[in-house]
Design an enzyme around this catalytic site. Structure first.
Site, PDB file in Angstrom:
ATOM      1  N   LYS A 164      -0.924   3.060  -1.475  1.00 48.30           N
ATOM      2  CA  LYS A 164      -1.941   3.530  -0.843  1.00 48.30           C
ATOM      3  C   LYS A 164      -1.555   4.507   0.338  1.00 48.30           C
ATOM      4  O   LYS A 164      -2.627   5.639   0.297  1.00 48.30           O
ATOM      5  CB  LYS A 164      -2.674   2.344   0.033  1.00 48.30           C
ATOM      6  CG  LYS A 164      -3.682   2.590   0.935  1.00 48.30           C
ATOM      7  CD  LYS A 164      -4.999   3.058   0.226  1.00 48.30           C
ATOM      8  CE  LYS A 164      -6.188   3.322   1.236  1.00 48.30           C
ATOM      9  NZ  LYS A 164      -6.191   3.803   2.392  1.00 48.30           N
ATOM     10  N   GLU A 171      -5.488  12.626  -1.074  1.00 46.95           N
ATOM     11  CA  GLU A 171      -6.701  12.630  -0.676  1.00 46.95           C
ATOM     12  C   GLU A 171      -6.684  13.793   0.464  1.00 46.95           C
ATOM     13  O   GLU A 171      -7.486  14.642   0.554  1.00 46.95           O
ATOM     14  CB  GLU A 171      -7.115  11.213  -0.006  1.00 46.95           C
ATOM     15  CG  GLU A 171      -8.494  11.275   0.669  1.00 46.95           C
ATOM     16  CD  GLU A 171      -8.759   9.914   1.383  1.00 46.95           C
ATOM     17  OE1 GLU A 171      -8.833  10.001   2.847  1.00 46.95           O
ATOM     18  OE2 GLU A 171      -8.921   8.968   0.883  1.00 46.95           O
TER      19      GLU A 171
END
Length: 293
Positions: A164, A171
């Site tokens: 993550k 991102e």
């Protein structure tokens, strides 16, 4: 199955609802009594039949540590704790050892989906021993998006949050690229409709993505983003990604630059730009703007 869920904020509250819609029982606890199903962690644990699964959705760091400490004193051998927050993977390893001393299992789970997860499902990246993951699997299946993808057993304890973390680092870089392209388009005199250019990219281009869709949504609400201040915080995962890259000697120039761009957004009058302006004036006689203060 039954699940205890600690932390019922924007993510946790919607996750509770999605799991319930899949037919499972969720007993939620939050410090806000208006959204909590029980009045304390003790009541939450006593309301669940063993072997228990308790999912923690609280801020990383001290809040997660104190919650894990409390659960270690309340749970029994064979129970499992899931950390679904944005904890650092090294904290997962520590928590697994602490809980393991009492034969309590631990699974870390990176969760992506934000406010859209209730409708679309949550992408899940989890780490831990097979037997502990199996106890949580019905919840993973309830939370994930429909279809074959969106959920992965990434590896040992810590692997879920490590995955993550890298996801969030990517991102950062993707958002920075869209932002830089948008600013350049806005600066060009020949370009008359930046918003519609972004919208046109949503079909048939190699840069189409959900982030692009969200950018178009934002431009529909405020075409030139005039209502926003150019400030962007960082959650910490971008920093951890860069630190992990240093530890593993992996070059991450794009992600690192996007993290530093977040820092520059917090400077109303950038000290670095002052030095650059001064140097350009010294060697080239370039004009400088004086501070009015």
């Amino acid at each position: 199955m039954e699940l205890g869920l600690i932390g019922l904020g924007k993510m946790g509250g919607n996750m509770r609802e999605r799991i319930r819609r899949a037919g499972h029982t969720v007993i939620g606890y939050d410090r806000n009594p208006d959204v909590s199903d029980v009045g304390s962690l003790e009541e939450l644990v006593s309301s669940l039949k063993g072997p228990r699964v308790v999912w923690v959705m609280v801020p990383a760091g001290a809040a997660t540590q104190s919650t894990v400490d409390e659960l270690a004193a309340l749970l029994e051998p064979g129970d499992v704790v899931v950390d679904g927050g944005n904890s650092r993977w090294t904290d997962d390893e520590k928590h697994a050892v602490e809980l393991g001393l009492k034969d309590i299992g631990f699974v870390d789970c990176g969760v992506s989906g934000g406010v859209w997860g209730l409708k679309n499902g949550y992408a899940l990246m989890y780490g831990g021993a097979d037997e502990n993951v199996a106890k949580v699997q019905p919840v993973f299946d309830a939370l994930k998006p429909e279809g074959d993808f969106g959920s992965v057993h990434a590896g040992k304890v810590g692997a879920g949050h490590f995955a993550k973390m890298v996801h969030n680092g990517i991102e950062y870089a993707m958002m920075q690229a869209y932002a830089e392209g948008w600013e350049l388009l806005e600066a060009a005199d020949s370009v008359t409709d930046v918003r519609e250019i972004f919208r046109s990219w949503q079909e048939g281009t190699v840069i189409r993505s959900w982030l692009l869709d969200l950018a178009v949504n934002a431009l529909d609400e405020d075409e030139h983003l005039e209502q926003l201040r150019g400030f962007a915080a960082d959650s910490g995962e971008g920093r951890w990604t860069v630190e992990a890259a240093i530890d593993h000697a992996v070059p991450l120039p794009t992600i690192t630059a996007s993290l530093f761009a977040r820092f520059s957004s917090r400077q109303d009058d950038s000290p670095q730009m002052k030095m650059i302006a001064a140097l350009r004036n010294q060697f080239g006689g370039h004009a400088v703007e004086k501070n009015s203060k």
